[in-house]
Write a protein that holds these residues in place. Structure first.
Motif, PDB file in Angstrom:
ATOM      1  N   LEU A   1       5.731  -4.130  -8.495  1.00 40.93           N
ATOM      2  CA  LEU A   1       4.664  -4.417  -9.620  1.00 40.93           C
ATOM      3  C   LEU A   1       3.381  -3.727  -9.337  1.00 40.93           C
ATOM      4  O   LEU A   1       2.282  -3.624 -10.188  1.00 40.93           O
ATOM      5  CB  LEU A   1       4.359  -5.972  -9.606  1.00 40.93           C
ATOM      6  N   VAL A   2       3.190  -3.102  -8.100  1.00 43.90           N
ATOM      7  CA  VAL A   2       1.774  -2.658  -7.389  1.00 43.90           C
ATOM      8  C   VAL A   2       1.339  -1.526  -8.214  1.00 43.90           C
ATOM      9  O   VAL A   2       0.167  -1.121  -8.420  1.00 43.90           O
ATOM     10  CB  VAL A   2       1.753  -2.528  -6.105  1.00 43.90           C
TER      11      VAL A   2
ATOM     12  N   SER B   1      -4.221   6.834  -8.041  1.00 43.62           N
ATOM     13  CA  SER B   1      -5.507   5.959  -7.807  1.00 43.62           C
ATOM     14  C   SER B   1      -5.459   5.165  -6.517  1.00 43.62           C
ATOM     15  O   SER B   1      -6.458   5.102  -6.040  1.00 43.62           O
ATOM     16  CB  SER B   1      -5.753   5.452  -8.998  1.00 43.62           C
ATOM     17  N   ILE B   2      -4.285   4.448  -6.250  1.00 42.34           N
ATOM     18  CA  ILE B   2      -4.269   3.791  -5.092  1.00 42.34           C
ATOM     19  C   ILE B   2      -4.285   4.540  -3.747  1.00 42.34           C
ATOM     20  O   ILE B   2      -5.012   4.174  -2.891  1.00 42.34           O
ATOM     21  CB  ILE B   2      -2.795   2.901  -5.077  1.00 42.34           C
ATOM     22  N   ARG B   3      -3.960   5.757  -3.938  1.00 39.89           N
ATOM     23  CA  ARG B   3      -4.033   6.505  -2.795  1.00 39.89           C
ATOM     24  C   ARG B   3      -5.411   6.991  -2.224  1.00 39.89           C
ATOM     25  O   ARG B   3      -5.629   7.352  -1.242  1.00 39.89           O
ATOM     26  CB  ARG B   3      -2.911   7.621  -2.924  1.00 39.89           C
ATOM     27  N   LEU B   4      -5.902   7.349  -3.484  1.00 36.33           N
ATOM     28  CA  LEU B   4      -7.339   7.950  -3.419  1.00 36.33           C
ATOM     29  C   LEU B   4      -8.365   7.083  -3.252  1.00 36.33           C
ATOM     30  O   LEU B   4      -9.430   7.690  -2.490  1.00 36.33           O
ATOM     31  CB  LEU B   4      -7.713   8.962  -4.672  1.00 36.33           C
ATOM     32  N   ASN B   5      -8.366   5.724  -3.780  1.00 34.64           N
ATOM     33  CA  ASN B   5      -9.418   4.892  -3.734  1.00 34.64           C
ATOM     34  C   ASN B   5      -9.664   4.331  -2.276  1.00 34.64           C
ATOM     35  O   ASN B   5     -10.726   3.872  -2.093  1.00 34.64           O
ATOM     36  CB  ASN B   5      -9.571   4.014  -4.817  1.00 34.64           C
TER      37      ASN B   5
ATOM     38  N   VAL C   1       0.982  -1.109   0.139  1.00 35.56           N
ATOM     39  CA  VAL C   1      -0.108   0.042  -0.034  1.00 35.56           C
ATOM     40  C   VAL C   1       0.997   1.276   0.023  1.00 35.56           C
ATOM     41  O   VAL C   1       0.535   2.155  -0.631  1.00 35.56           O
ATOM     42  CB  VAL C   1      -1.018   0.064   1.278  1.00 35.56           C
ATOM     43  N   PHE C   2       2.048   1.107   0.946  1.00 38.86           N
ATOM     44  CA  PHE C   2       2.935   2.307   0.800  1.00 38.86           C
ATOM     45  C   PHE C   2       3.363   2.544  -0.786  1.00 38.86           C
ATOM     46  O   PHE C   2       3.568   3.863  -0.981  1.00 38.86           O
ATOM     47  CB  PHE C   2       3.849   2.264   1.843  1.00 38.86           C
ATOM     48  N   SER C   3       4.084   1.457  -1.236  1.00 37.65           N
ATOM     49  CA  SER C   3       4.488   1.604  -2.402  1.00 37.65           C
ATOM     50  C   SER C   3       3.722   2.293  -3.592  1.00 37.65           C
ATOM     51  O   SER C   3       3.865   3.143  -4.345  1.00 37.65           O
ATOM     52  CB  SER C   3       5.087   0.180  -2.848  1.00 37.65           C
ATOM     53  N   GLY C   4       2.336   1.706  -3.426  1.00 39.44           N
ATOM     54  CA  GLY C   4       1.382   2.173  -4.242  1.00 39.44           C
ATOM     55  C   GLY C   4       0.788   3.747  -4.038  1.00 39.44           C
ATOM     56  O   GLY C   4       0.714   4.331  -4.961  1.00 39.44           O
ATOM     57  N   CYS C   5       0.683   3.916  -2.858  1.00 45.93           N
ATOM     58  CA  CYS C   5       0.323   5.693  -2.566  1.00 45.93           C
ATOM     59  C   CYS C   5       1.536   6.316  -2.995  1.00 45.93           C
ATOM     60  O   CYS C   5       1.131   7.438  -3.360  1.00 45.93           O
ATOM     61  CB  CYS C   5       0.014   5.362  -1.196  1.00 45.93           C
TER      62      CYS C   5
END
Length: 429
Positions: free
Chosen positions: A84-85, A31-35, A22-26
Protein backbone atom coordinates in the motif's frame (compact mmCIF):
# COMPACT_ATOMS: atom_id res chain seq x y z
CA UNK A 1 -0.33 -1.21 -12.41
CA UNK A 2 -1.20 -4.00 -9.95
CA UNK A 3 0.01 -4.75 -6.42
CA UNK A 4 -0.55 -8.25 -5.04
CA UNK A 5 -0.91 -9.15 -1.36
CA UNK A 6 -0.19 -12.82 -0.72
CA UNK A 7 -1.85 -14.88 2.01
CA UNK A 8 1.63 -15.70 3.35
CA UNK A 9 3.66 -13.28 5.49
CA UNK A 10 7.13 -13.50 3.95
CA UNK A 11 9.51 -10.81 5.16
CA UNK A 12 13.12 -10.29 6.18
CA UNK A 13 12.73 -10.97 9.92
CA UNK A 14 15.56 -8.69 11.06
CA UNK A 15 14.22 -5.61 9.30
CA UNK A 16 11.95 -3.36 11.30
CA UNK A 17 8.41 -2.60 10.22
CA UNK A 18 9.43 0.90 9.15
CA UNK A 19 12.45 -0.33 7.20
CA UNK A 20 10.30 -2.89 5.38
CA UNK A 21 7.93 -0.14 4.27
CA UNK A 22 10.76 2.23 3.31
CA UNK A 23 12.48 -0.44 1.21
CA UNK A 24 9.22 -1.22 -0.60
CA UNK A 25 8.57 2.46 -1.20
CA UNK A 26 12.10 3.15 -2.45
CA UNK A 27 11.83 0.28 -4.94
CA UNK A 28 8.46 1.34 -6.34
CA UNK A 29 8.12 5.08 -5.75
CA UNK A 30 10.87 7.51 -6.70
CA UNK A 31 9.42 10.27 -4.54
CA UNK A 32 9.81 8.14 -1.40
CA UNK A 33 13.43 7.40 -2.28
CA UNK A 34 14.29 11.02 -2.99
CA UNK A 35 12.47 12.88 -0.20
CA UNK A 36 14.36 10.93 2.52
CA UNK A 37 11.55 11.39 5.03
CA UNK A 38 11.81 7.78 6.17
CA UNK A 39 9.06 6.89 8.62
CA UNK A 40 8.21 10.52 9.41
CA UNK A 41 4.47 11.15 9.62
CA UNK A 42 4.87 13.78 6.88
CA UNK A 43 5.86 11.14 4.32
CA UNK A 44 3.96 8.37 2.56
CA UNK A 45 5.55 5.68 4.69
CA UNK A 46 4.60 7.44 7.91
CA UNK A 47 1.02 7.95 6.74
CA UNK A 48 0.75 4.27 5.79
CA UNK A 49 2.12 3.21 9.18
CA UNK A 50 -0.37 5.46 10.93
CA UNK A 51 -3.28 4.29 8.81
CA UNK A 52 -2.51 0.63 9.53
CA UNK A 53 -2.03 1.26 13.24
CA UNK A 54 1.66 0.32 13.14
CA UNK A 55 3.30 3.60 14.12
CA UNK A 56 4.05 2.38 17.64
CA UNK A 57 5.90 -0.71 16.33
CA UNK A 58 7.73 0.90 13.40
CA UNK A 59 11.10 0.24 15.08
CA UNK A 60 10.27 -3.38 15.99
CA UNK A 61 11.58 -6.32 14.00
CA UNK A 62 9.01 -7.96 11.73
CA UNK A 63 10.25 -11.31 13.10
CA UNK A 64 9.25 -14.88 12.37
CA UNK A 65 9.00 -18.22 14.18
CA UNK A 66 12.63 -18.02 15.35
CA UNK A 67 13.10 -14.25 15.79
CA UNK A 68 10.87 -12.29 18.12
CA UNK A 69 8.99 -9.49 16.41
CA UNK A 70 5.52 -8.07 15.97
CA UNK A 71 2.38 -10.10 16.57
CA UNK A 72 0.69 -12.22 13.90
CA UNK A 73 -2.02 -9.66 13.25
CA UNK A 74 0.52 -6.86 12.98
CA UNK A 75 2.66 -8.94 10.62
CA UNK A 76 -0.39 -9.40 8.40
CA UNK A 77 -0.77 -5.63 8.33
CA UNK A 78 2.90 -5.31 7.39
CA UNK A 79 2.24 -7.61 4.42
CA UNK A 80 -0.63 -5.37 3.37
CA UNK A 81 1.19 -2.10 4.02
CA UNK A 82 4.22 -3.21 2.02
CA UNK A 83 2.02 -3.05 -1.08
CA UNK A 84 0.00 0.00 0.00
CA UNK A 85 2.94 2.33 0.60
CA UNK A 86 3.42 3.04 -3.11
CA UNK A 87 0.84 4.31 -5.59
CA UNK A 88 -0.93 1.71 -7.69
CA UNK A 89 -4.47 1.86 -9.12
CA UNK A 90 -5.30 -1.78 -8.39
CA UNK A 91 -4.59 -3.94 -5.33
CA UNK A 92 -5.30 -7.68 -5.34
CA UNK A 93 -5.36 -9.66 -2.10
CA UNK A 94 -5.33 -13.45 -1.87
CA UNK A 95 -7.16 -14.65 1.26
CA UNK A 96 -5.73 -11.84 3.36
CA UNK A 97 -7.68 -13.07 6.40
CA UNK A 98 -5.51 -16.21 6.72
CA UNK A 99 -4.48 -16.62 10.36
CA UNK A 100 -6.53 -13.63 11.56
CA UNK A 101 -9.58 -13.40 13.75
CA UNK A 102 -12.74 -11.64 12.63
CA UNK A 103 -11.92 -8.36 14.36
CA UNK A 104 -8.46 -8.11 12.74
CA UNK A 105 -9.89 -8.98 9.32
CA UNK A 106 -12.57 -6.30 9.59
CA UNK A 107 -9.98 -3.74 10.70
CA UNK A 108 -7.82 -4.46 7.65
CA UNK A 109 -10.82 -4.30 5.31
CA UNK A 110 -11.90 -1.02 6.88
CA UNK A 111 -8.45 0.42 6.22
CA UNK A 112 -8.56 -0.79 2.61
CA UNK A 113 -12.01 0.70 2.12
CA UNK A 114 -10.86 4.02 3.55
CA UNK A 115 -7.73 4.24 1.36
CA UNK A 116 -9.70 3.21 -1.73
CA UNK A 117 -12.22 6.01 -1.29
CA UNK A 118 -9.59 8.63 -0.43
CA UNK A 119 -7.11 7.82 -3.21
CA UNK A 120 -9.61 6.53 -5.81
CA UNK A 121 -8.15 3.02 -5.89
CA UNK A 122 -9.66 -0.40 -6.50
CA UNK A 123 -9.04 -3.43 -4.28
CA UNK A 124 -9.98 -6.97 -5.29
CA UNK A 125 -9.81 -9.31 -2.31
CA UNK A 126 -10.65 -13.01 -2.08
CA UNK A 127 -11.96 -14.35 1.23
CA UNK A 128 -12.98 -17.80 2.39
CA UNK A 129 -16.07 -17.93 4.60
CA UNK A 130 -16.07 -14.22 5.47
CA UNK A 131 -18.02 -12.92 8.42
CA UNK A 132 -21.06 -10.64 7.92
CA UNK A 133 -19.01 -7.69 9.16
CA UNK A 134 -16.32 -8.41 6.56
CA UNK A 135 -18.80 -8.72 3.69
CA UNK A 136 -20.44 -5.45 4.68
CA UNK A 137 -17.14 -3.63 4.09
CA UNK A 138 -17.23 -4.36 0.33
CA UNK A 139 -18.93 -2.06 -2.17
CA UNK A 140 -19.21 -4.88 -4.70
CA UNK A 141 -18.98 -8.64 -4.45
CA UNK A 142 -18.04 -11.31 -7.01
CA UNK A 143 -19.49 -14.70 -6.14
CA UNK A 144 -17.89 -17.84 -7.60
CA UNK A 145 -19.28 -21.35 -7.73
CA UNK A 146 -17.42 -24.25 -9.34
CA UNK A 147 -15.35 -21.79 -11.36
CA UNK A 148 -18.34 -19.82 -12.66
CA UNK A 149 -19.24 -16.22 -11.85
CA UNK A 150 -22.80 -16.46 -10.57
CA UNK A 151 -23.02 -12.85 -9.42
CA UNK A 152 -21.00 -9.64 -9.64
CA UNK A 153 -22.32 -6.30 -8.53
CA UNK A 154 -23.27 -4.22 -5.51
CA UNK A 155 -23.15 -6.16 -2.27
CA UNK A 156 -26.52 -4.82 -1.14
CA UNK A 157 -28.24 -6.34 -4.21
CA UNK A 158 -26.67 -9.79 -4.08
CA UNK A 159 -29.19 -11.37 -1.71
CA UNK A 160 -32.15 -9.99 -3.63
CA UNK A 161 -30.75 -11.41 -6.90
CA UNK A 162 -30.85 -14.97 -5.59
CA UNK A 163 -34.12 -14.56 -3.70
CA UNK A 164 -35.72 -13.59 -7.01
CA UNK A 165 -34.41 -16.88 -8.43
CA UNK A 166 -36.32 -18.85 -5.80
CA UNK A 167 -33.74 -19.32 -3.05
CA UNK A 168 -35.22 -18.42 0.31
CA UNK A 169 -33.18 -16.83 3.06
CA UNK A 170 -34.06 -18.08 6.53
CA UNK A 171 -34.59 -15.41 9.15
CA UNK A 172 -31.73 -16.85 11.22
CA UNK A 173 -29.24 -16.66 8.31
CA UNK A 174 -27.27 -13.48 7.68
CA UNK A 175 -26.42 -12.25 4.17
CA UNK A 176 -22.84 -13.60 4.24
CA UNK A 177 -23.88 -17.14 5.14
CA UNK A 178 -26.75 -16.96 2.66
CA UNK A 179 -24.46 -16.07 -0.24
CA UNK A 180 -22.00 -18.79 0.75
CA UNK A 181 -24.82 -21.34 0.89
CA UNK A 182 -26.12 -20.34 -2.55
CA UNK A 183 -22.63 -20.66 -4.00
CA UNK A 184 -22.21 -24.17 -2.58
CA UNK A 185 -24.10 -27.41 -3.00
CA UNK A 186 -26.24 -26.41 -0.01
CA UNK A 187 -28.35 -24.19 -2.28
CA UNK A 188 -30.62 -27.16 -2.93
CA UNK A 189 -31.76 -26.85 0.69
CA UNK A 190 -32.79 -23.24 0.04
CA UNK A 191 -34.49 -23.74 -3.32
CA UNK A 192 -38.26 -23.30 -3.33
CA UNK A 193 -38.45 -24.43 -6.93
CA UNK A 194 -35.87 -25.50 -9.47
CA UNK A 195 -32.33 -25.87 -8.11
CA UNK A 196 -29.93 -24.41 -10.63
CA UNK A 197 -26.49 -25.77 -11.34
CA UNK A 198 -23.51 -23.44 -11.10
CA UNK A 199 -23.41 -23.18 -14.89
CA UNK A 200 -27.11 -22.31 -15.04
CA UNK A 201 -26.69 -19.63 -12.36
CA UNK A 202 -23.83 -18.14 -14.39
CA UNK A 203 -26.03 -18.13 -17.51
CA UNK A 204 -28.89 -16.46 -15.67
CA UNK A 205 -26.56 -13.80 -14.32
CA UNK A 206 -25.06 -13.24 -17.78
CA UNK A 207 -28.54 -12.44 -19.10
CA UNK A 208 -29.46 -10.16 -16.18
CA UNK A 209 -29.72 -6.38 -16.26
CA UNK A 210 -26.98 -6.16 -13.61
CA UNK A 211 -24.48 -7.87 -15.94
CA UNK A 212 -25.52 -5.68 -18.88
CA UNK A 213 -25.06 -2.52 -16.83
CA UNK A 214 -21.55 -3.56 -15.75
CA UNK A 215 -20.65 -4.36 -19.36
CA UNK A 216 -21.89 -0.97 -20.57
CA UNK A 217 -19.90 0.86 -17.89
CA UNK A 218 -16.74 -1.05 -18.74
CA UNK A 219 -17.09 -0.36 -22.46
CA UNK A 220 -17.77 3.30 -21.76
CA UNK A 221 -14.72 3.70 -19.52
CA UNK A 222 -12.51 1.76 -21.92
CA UNK A 223 -13.60 3.85 -24.91
CA UNK A 224 -13.11 7.12 -23.02
CA UNK A 225 -9.65 6.13 -21.77
CA UNK A 226 -8.54 4.87 -25.17
CA UNK A 227 -9.77 8.02 -26.92
CA UNK A 228 -7.82 10.12 -24.40
CA UNK A 229 -4.63 8.24 -25.26
CA UNK A 230 -5.21 8.55 -29.00
CA UNK A 231 -5.82 12.28 -28.63
CA UNK A 232 -2.38 12.80 -27.19
CA UNK A 233 -2.99 12.00 -23.53
CA UNK A 234 0.21 11.11 -21.76
CA UNK A 235 0.45 7.78 -19.94
CA UNK A 236 2.34 8.16 -16.65
CA UNK A 237 5.96 7.08 -16.99
CA UNK A 238 5.76 4.71 -14.03
CA UNK A 239 3.16 2.63 -15.88
CA UNK A 240 5.40 2.25 -18.91
CA UNK A 241 8.55 0.80 -17.31
CA UNK A 242 9.02 -2.49 -15.51
CA UNK A 243 11.36 -1.27 -12.79
CA UNK A 244 11.08 2.19 -11.28
CA UNK A 245 14.79 2.44 -10.45
CA UNK A 246 17.91 2.14 -12.56
CA UNK A 247 20.07 -0.96 -12.27
CA UNK A 248 22.72 0.77 -10.14
CA UNK A 249 20.14 2.13 -7.70
CA UNK A 250 18.54 -1.32 -7.39
CA UNK A 251 21.95 -2.81 -6.61
CA UNK A 252 22.53 -0.14 -3.96
CA UNK A 253 19.13 -0.71 -2.33
CA UNK A 254 19.73 -4.47 -2.14
CA UNK A 255 23.30 -3.95 -0.91
CA UNK A 256 22.14 -1.66 1.88
CA UNK A 257 19.34 -4.05 2.84
CA UNK A 258 21.59 -7.13 3.00
CA UNK A 259 24.31 -5.24 4.87
CA UNK A 260 21.73 -4.18 7.48
CA UNK A 261 20.56 -7.77 7.87
CA UNK A 262 24.17 -8.96 8.28
CA UNK A 263 25.08 -6.39 10.94
CA UNK A 264 22.02 -7.38 13.00
CA UNK A 265 22.82 -11.08 13.09
CA UNK A 266 25.08 -10.68 16.10
CA UNK A 267 25.04 -14.34 17.06
CA UNK A 268 26.25 -15.39 13.62
CA UNK A 269 29.01 -12.76 13.56
CA UNK A 270 30.29 -13.71 17.01
CA UNK A 271 30.15 -17.43 16.26
CA UNK A 272 32.00 -16.81 12.99
CA UNK A 273 34.79 -14.91 14.75
CA UNK A 274 35.24 -17.65 17.36
CA UNK A 275 35.14 -20.37 14.70
CA UNK A 276 37.74 -18.70 12.49
CA UNK A 277 40.13 -18.05 15.34
CA UNK A 278 39.75 -21.62 16.64
CA UNK A 279 40.25 -23.17 13.19
CA UNK A 280 43.18 -20.91 12.41
CA UNK A 281 44.91 -21.81 15.67
CA UNK A 282 44.23 -25.52 15.29
CA UNK A 283 45.61 -25.70 11.74
CA UNK A 284 48.51 -23.45 12.71
CA UNK A 285 49.52 -25.66 15.63
CA UNK A 286 49.22 -28.87 13.59
CA UNK A 287 51.61 -27.52 10.93
CA UNK A 288 53.62 -25.21 13.22
CA UNK A 289 56.84 -24.06 11.51
CA UNK A 290 56.80 -27.01 9.15
CA UNK A 291 59.56 -27.49 6.58
CA UNK A 292 57.99 -30.26 4.50
CA UNK A 293 56.63 -29.39 1.07
CA UNK A 294 53.77 -31.86 1.53
CA UNK A 295 52.77 -30.06 4.72
CA UNK A 296 52.46 -26.78 2.87
CA UNK A 297 50.05 -28.42 0.45
CA UNK A 298 48.24 -29.90 3.44
CA UNK A 299 47.78 -26.44 4.93
CA UNK A 300 46.31 -25.11 1.69
CA UNK A 301 44.03 -28.13 1.46
CA UNK A 302 42.83 -27.61 5.04
CA UNK A 303 42.14 -23.98 4.26
CA UNK A 304 40.14 -24.82 1.16
CA UNK A 305 38.22 -27.52 3.01
CA UNK A 306 37.40 -25.08 5.79
CA UNK A 307 36.09 -22.54 3.29
CA UNK A 308 34.00 -25.11 1.44
CA UNK A 309 32.43 -26.39 4.67
CA UNK A 310 31.57 -22.84 5.67
CA UNK A 311 29.91 -22.13 2.35
CA UNK A 312 28.00 -25.41 2.45
CA UNK A 313 26.60 -24.80 5.93
CA UNK A 314 25.51 -21.25 5.04
CA UNK A 315 23.74 -22.22 1.80
CA UNK A 316 20.53 -23.75 3.29
CA UNK A 317 19.63 -20.42 4.91
CA UNK A 318 19.33 -18.87 1.45
CA UNK A 319 16.41 -21.20 0.68
CA UNK A 320 14.25 -19.35 3.23
CA UNK A 321 15.20 -15.99 1.71
CA UNK A 322 13.95 -17.11 -1.72
CA UNK A 323 10.31 -16.55 -0.76
CA UNK A 324 11.02 -12.87 -0.07
CA UNK A 325 12.94 -12.57 -3.35
CA UNK A 326 10.13 -14.18 -5.35
CA UNK A 327 7.60 -11.76 -3.84
CA UNK A 328 9.76 -8.74 -4.65
CA UNK A 329 10.62 -10.02 -8.12
CA UNK A 330 6.96 -10.69 -9.00
CA UNK A 331 6.12 -7.17 -7.82
CA UNK A 332 8.90 -5.70 -10.01
CA UNK A 333 10.84 -4.27 -7.08
CA UNK A 334 14.16 -5.01 -8.79
CA UNK A 335 15.80 -7.35 -11.29
CA UNK A 336 17.29 -10.70 -10.31
CA UNK A 337 20.80 -9.59 -11.31
CA UNK A 338 20.71 -6.52 -9.07
CA UNK A 339 19.63 -8.76 -6.20
CA UNK A 340 22.47 -11.22 -6.77
CA UNK A 341 25.11 -8.50 -7.09
CA UNK A 342 23.85 -6.62 -4.05
CA UNK A 343 23.83 -9.79 -1.96
CA UNK A 344 27.34 -10.77 -3.13
CA UNK A 345 28.83 -7.36 -2.30
CA UNK A 346 27.10 -7.25 1.09
CA UNK A 347 28.59 -10.67 1.92
CA UNK A 348 32.15 -9.51 1.29
CA UNK A 349 32.74 -7.95 4.76
CA UNK A 350 31.95 -11.29 6.38
CA UNK A 351 34.22 -13.05 3.89
CA UNK A 352 37.03 -10.62 4.71
CA UNK A 353 36.60 -11.30 8.42
CA UNK A 354 36.72 -15.06 7.79
CA UNK A 355 39.77 -14.88 5.55
CA UNK A 356 41.77 -12.49 7.72
CA UNK A 357 41.09 -14.19 11.05
CA UNK A 358 41.79 -17.66 9.68
CA UNK A 359 44.56 -16.68 7.27
CA UNK A 360 46.66 -14.58 9.64
CA UNK A 361 47.07 -17.34 12.20
CA UNK A 362 47.74 -20.04 9.61
CA UNK A 363 50.17 -18.05 7.45
CA UNK A 364 52.52 -16.90 10.19
CA UNK A 365 52.29 -19.97 12.42
CA UNK A 366 53.02 -22.38 9.57
CA UNK A 367 55.90 -20.26 8.31
CA UNK A 368 55.09 -19.30 4.74
CA UNK A 369 57.22 -16.75 2.88
CA UNK A 370 57.55 -13.81 5.34
CA UNK A 371 57.01 -10.99 2.83
CA UNK A 372 54.13 -8.56 2.53
CA UNK A 373 53.55 -9.34 -1.16
CA UNK A 374 53.30 -13.10 -0.56
CA UNK A 375 50.99 -12.57 2.41
CA UNK A 376 48.66 -10.30 0.42
CA UNK A 377 48.57 -12.76 -2.50
CA UNK A 378 47.78 -15.58 -0.04
CA UNK A 379 44.86 -13.64 1.48
CA UNK A 380 43.62 -12.58 -1.96
CA UNK A 381 43.55 -16.17 -3.23
CA UNK A 382 41.68 -17.31 -0.13
CA UNK A 383 39.21 -14.44 -0.51
CA UNK A 384 38.55 -15.23 -4.19
CA UNK A 385 38.07 -18.90 -3.38
CA UNK A 386 35.66 -17.96 -0.56
CA UNK A 387 33.71 -15.72 -2.95
CA UNK A 388 33.54 -18.37 -5.67
CA UNK A 389 32.40 -21.09 -3.25
CA UNK A 390 29.79 -18.78 -1.76
CA UNK A 391 28.35 -18.04 -5.20
CA UNK A 392 28.48 -21.72 -6.19
CA UNK A 393 26.51 -22.73 -3.12
CA UNK A 394 24.20 -19.77 -3.66
CA UNK A 395 23.49 -20.99 -7.18
CA UNK A 396 22.68 -24.42 -5.79
CA UNK A 397 20.38 -22.88 -3.17
CA UNK A 398 18.57 -20.89 -5.87
CA UNK A 399 17.48 -24.00 -7.81
CA UNK A 400 17.15 -26.66 -5.09
CA UNK A 401 13.57 -27.18 -3.86
CA UNK A 402 14.44 -27.82 -0.19
CA UNK A 403 17.22 -27.40 2.36
CA UNK A 404 17.84 -31.15 2.28
CA UNK A 405 18.58 -31.04 -1.44
CA UNK A 406 20.93 -28.08 -0.88
CA UNK A 407 22.84 -30.01 1.77
CA UNK A 408 23.03 -33.09 -0.44
CA UNK A 409 24.15 -31.12 -3.47
CA UNK A 410 26.67 -29.22 -1.36
CA UNK A 411 28.12 -32.49 -0.14
CA UNK A 412 28.62 -33.61 -3.76
CA UNK A 413 30.36 -30.33 -4.65
CA UNK A 414 32.53 -30.70 -1.56
CA UNK A 415 33.44 -34.25 -2.49
CA UNK A 416 34.44 -33.27 -6.04
CA UNK A 417 36.64 -30.46 -4.73
CA UNK A 418 38.30 -32.75 -2.17
CA UNK A 419 39.02 -35.47 -4.70
CA UNK A 420 40.29 -33.26 -7.50
CA UNK A 421 42.01 -30.44 -5.62
CA UNK A 422 45.34 -32.18 -6.12
CA UNK A 423 46.04 -33.24 -2.55
CA UNK A 424 44.02 -36.41 -1.82
CA UNK A 425 44.63 -37.67 -5.35
CA UNK A 426 47.96 -36.43 -6.70
CA UNK A 427 47.97 -34.94 -10.23
CA UNK A 428 50.33 -37.63 -11.57
CA UNK A 429 48.03 -40.53 -10.61
Amino acid sequence: LVAFVSQHDTHAPRLTVGETFVFSGCCKDESIRLNRKGTSEKGKVGLTLKGLGLSHVKDTFVGNEQIRGVSGGQRRRVTLGEMLVFDTPLLCGDEISTGLDTASTVDILRILSYTNHIFKKISVVSLLQPSPEAVAMFDDVILLSEGHVIYAGPTRNAGEHFRNLGYRQPDSMDDADYLLAVASSDRKLLATGECHSAEMLATVYGESEQHSEITREQEKDWKANWEAVKDGGEIPKRFMQKYQNSFSISVWLNLRRFFTLWTRDNIFIRASVIKNIAMGLSVGFVFLKTTLDSSYFGVLFQGNLFIMLGAMTAAPEKVEARAVFYKHKDSNFYSALSYVIGEAIAAMPQMLVDVILFGVFVYWMVGFEPTAASFIIYLLLFFLFTLSMGQTMGLLASVAPTKTVVQGGGAVVLLMNVLFSGYIVAPNV
